[in-house]
Design a protein around this motif. Structure first.
Motif, short mmCIF file in Angstrom:
data_model
loop_
_atom_site.label_atom_id
_atom_site.label_comp_id
_atom_site.label_asym_id
_atom_site.label_seq_id
_atom_site.Cartn_x
_atom_site.Cartn_y
_atom_site.Cartn_z
N GLU A 92 0.99 -1.21 -0.04
CA GLU A 92 0.12 -0.06 0.04
C GLU A 92 0.84 1.33 0.07
O GLU A 92 0.33 2.40 -0.13
N LEU A 93 2.15 1.02 0.32
CA LEU A 93 2.92 2.15 0.41
C LEU A 93 3.05 3.09 -0.69
O LEU A 93 3.13 4.34 -0.80
N ARG A 94 3.25 2.58 -2.02
CA ARG A 94 3.46 3.33 -3.10
C ARG A 94 2.19 4.05 -3.58
O ARG A 94 2.33 5.07 -4.01
N LEU A 95 1.08 3.54 -3.37
CA LEU A 95 -0.24 3.99 -3.39
C LEU A 95 -0.36 5.26 -2.85
O LEU A 95 -0.77 6.39 -2.83
N PHE A 96 0.04 5.10 -1.29
CA PHE A 96 0.11 6.06 -0.20
C PHE A 96 0.87 7.41 -0.72
O PHE A 96 0.36 8.34 -0.68
N ILE A 97 2.19 7.05 -1.28
CA ILE A 97 2.92 8.19 -1.62
C ILE A 97 2.36 8.80 -2.98
O ILE A 97 2.26 10.11 -2.95
N LEU A 98 1.77 8.02 -3.98
CA LEU A 98 1.45 8.65 -5.10
C LEU A 98 0.10 9.61 -4.80
O LEU A 98 0.02 10.61 -5.26
N LEU A 99 -0.83 9.04 -3.75
CA LEU A 99 -2.13 9.75 -3.56
C LEU A 99 -1.63 10.89 -3.03
O LEU A 99 -2.40 12.11 -2.97
N THR A 100 -0.62 11.06 -2.14
CA THR A 100 -0.17 12.09 -1.42
C THR A 100 0.31 13.11 -2.12
O THR A 100 0.17 14.38 -1.88
N LEU A 101 1.15 12.82 -3.41
CA LEU A 101 1.68 13.78 -4.22
C LEU A 101 0.77 14.41 -4.96
O LEU A 101 0.66 15.50 -5.13
N VAL A 139 -4.84 13.29 3.39
CA VAL A 139 -5.92 13.03 2.27
C VAL A 139 -5.28 11.57 1.63
O VAL A 139 -6.13 10.56 1.39
N GLY A 140 -4.00 11.59 1.44
CA GLY A 140 -3.43 10.35 0.76
C GLY A 140 -3.82 9.06 1.66
O GLY A 140 -4.12 8.14 1.06
N PHE A 141 -3.55 9.22 2.76
CA PHE A 141 -3.73 8.15 3.73
C PHE A 141 -5.14 7.79 3.89
O PHE A 141 -5.41 6.58 3.76
N MET A 142 -6.09 8.76 3.91
CA MET A 142 -7.38 8.22 3.98
C MET A 142 -8.12 7.81 2.81
O MET A 142 -8.94 7.03 2.70
N PHE A 143 -7.37 8.01 1.59
CA PHE A 143 -8.09 7.44 0.55
C PHE A 143 -7.66 5.55 0.53
O PHE A 143 -8.16 5.07 -0.13
N LEU A 149 -12.43 6.64 8.64
CA LEU A 149 -13.55 7.60 8.74
C LEU A 149 -15.02 6.83 8.83
O LEU A 149 -15.72 7.42 9.64
N GLY A 150 -15.01 5.65 8.20
CA GLY A 150 -16.21 4.93 8.25
C GLY A 150 -17.05 4.75 9.50
O GLY A 150 -18.14 4.50 9.72
N GLU A 151 -16.14 4.45 10.41
CA GLU A 151 -16.41 3.97 11.78
C GLU A 151 -17.22 5.19 12.69
O GLU A 151 -18.03 5.17 13.40
N PHE A 152 -16.94 6.24 12.15
CA PHE A 152 -17.21 7.46 12.79
C PHE A 152 -18.46 8.37 12.12
O PHE A 152 -18.81 9.21 12.61
N ILE A 153 -18.48 8.07 10.83
CA ILE A 153 -19.56 8.85 9.95
C ILE A 153 -21.03 7.98 9.98
O ILE A 153 -20.94 6.85 9.67
#
Length: 158
Positions: A92-101, A139-143, A149-153
């Motif tokens: 998941e790390l590569r996607l996290f970095i990409l989404l963060t960028l 935001v990158g992490f939450m994607f 988030l779903g537990e609290f919304i």
């Protein structure tokens, strides 16, 4: 137990965003707290992965120091990235970095727009100063992990 960890994580992430937007600093105690929560969750869910995730987090931190020396990322941003990486499987790390960028691009454009608005009032104002990158990191992490988030919304219609 996971709900407690996720609730504490969301509170700490909100604190990181607030602090970074207001003061352009991410407090060490928040990054340390996030890392400890990541270790707790990993130990509960996949105990065998704890050491590997710590190694990856450490490598991300050391690699981030090079970006910090080149003034690309702030020290708090690197600590936050490393702390959040403990929650993620290596795949998941590569996607996290990409989404963060990608999120960082939008945050940067927003702050550039604010700079243009300032320039309308003051021609000597800088177009862009430093950008609070914690929002993009979160935001990158939450994607990657939207279930936090779903537990609290509250779900509408259920």
């Amino acid at each position: 137990m996971e709900t407690t960890i996720h609730g504490a994580l969301l509170a700490m992430l909100a604190g990181c965003i607030f602090s970074d937007v207001k003061w352009r600093r991410i407090p060490n105690f928040l990054c340390l707290g996030i890392a400890l929560l990541g270790l707790a969750e990993t130990a509960l869910d996949t105990p065998g992965a704890t050491f590997g995730r710590l190694l990856i987090s450490g490598a991300l931190f050391v690699g981030g120091l090079a970006l910090h020396q080149k003034k690309i990322l702030g020290g708090g941003d690197i600590k936050l990235l490393a702390a959040l990486s403990i929650f993620l499987a290596p795949i998941e790390l590569r996607l996290f970095i990409l989404l963060t960028l990608i999120a960082g691009g939008f945050v940067g454009l927003f702050y550039m727009g604010l700079g243009w608005l300032r320039r309308l009032r003051d021609k000597d104002a800088p177009l862009v100063s430093n950008v609070p990158y914690a929002l993009a990191i979160v935001v990158g992490f939450m994607f990657i992990r939207p279930m936090f988030l779903g537990e609290f919304i509250p779900r509408i219609g259920h």
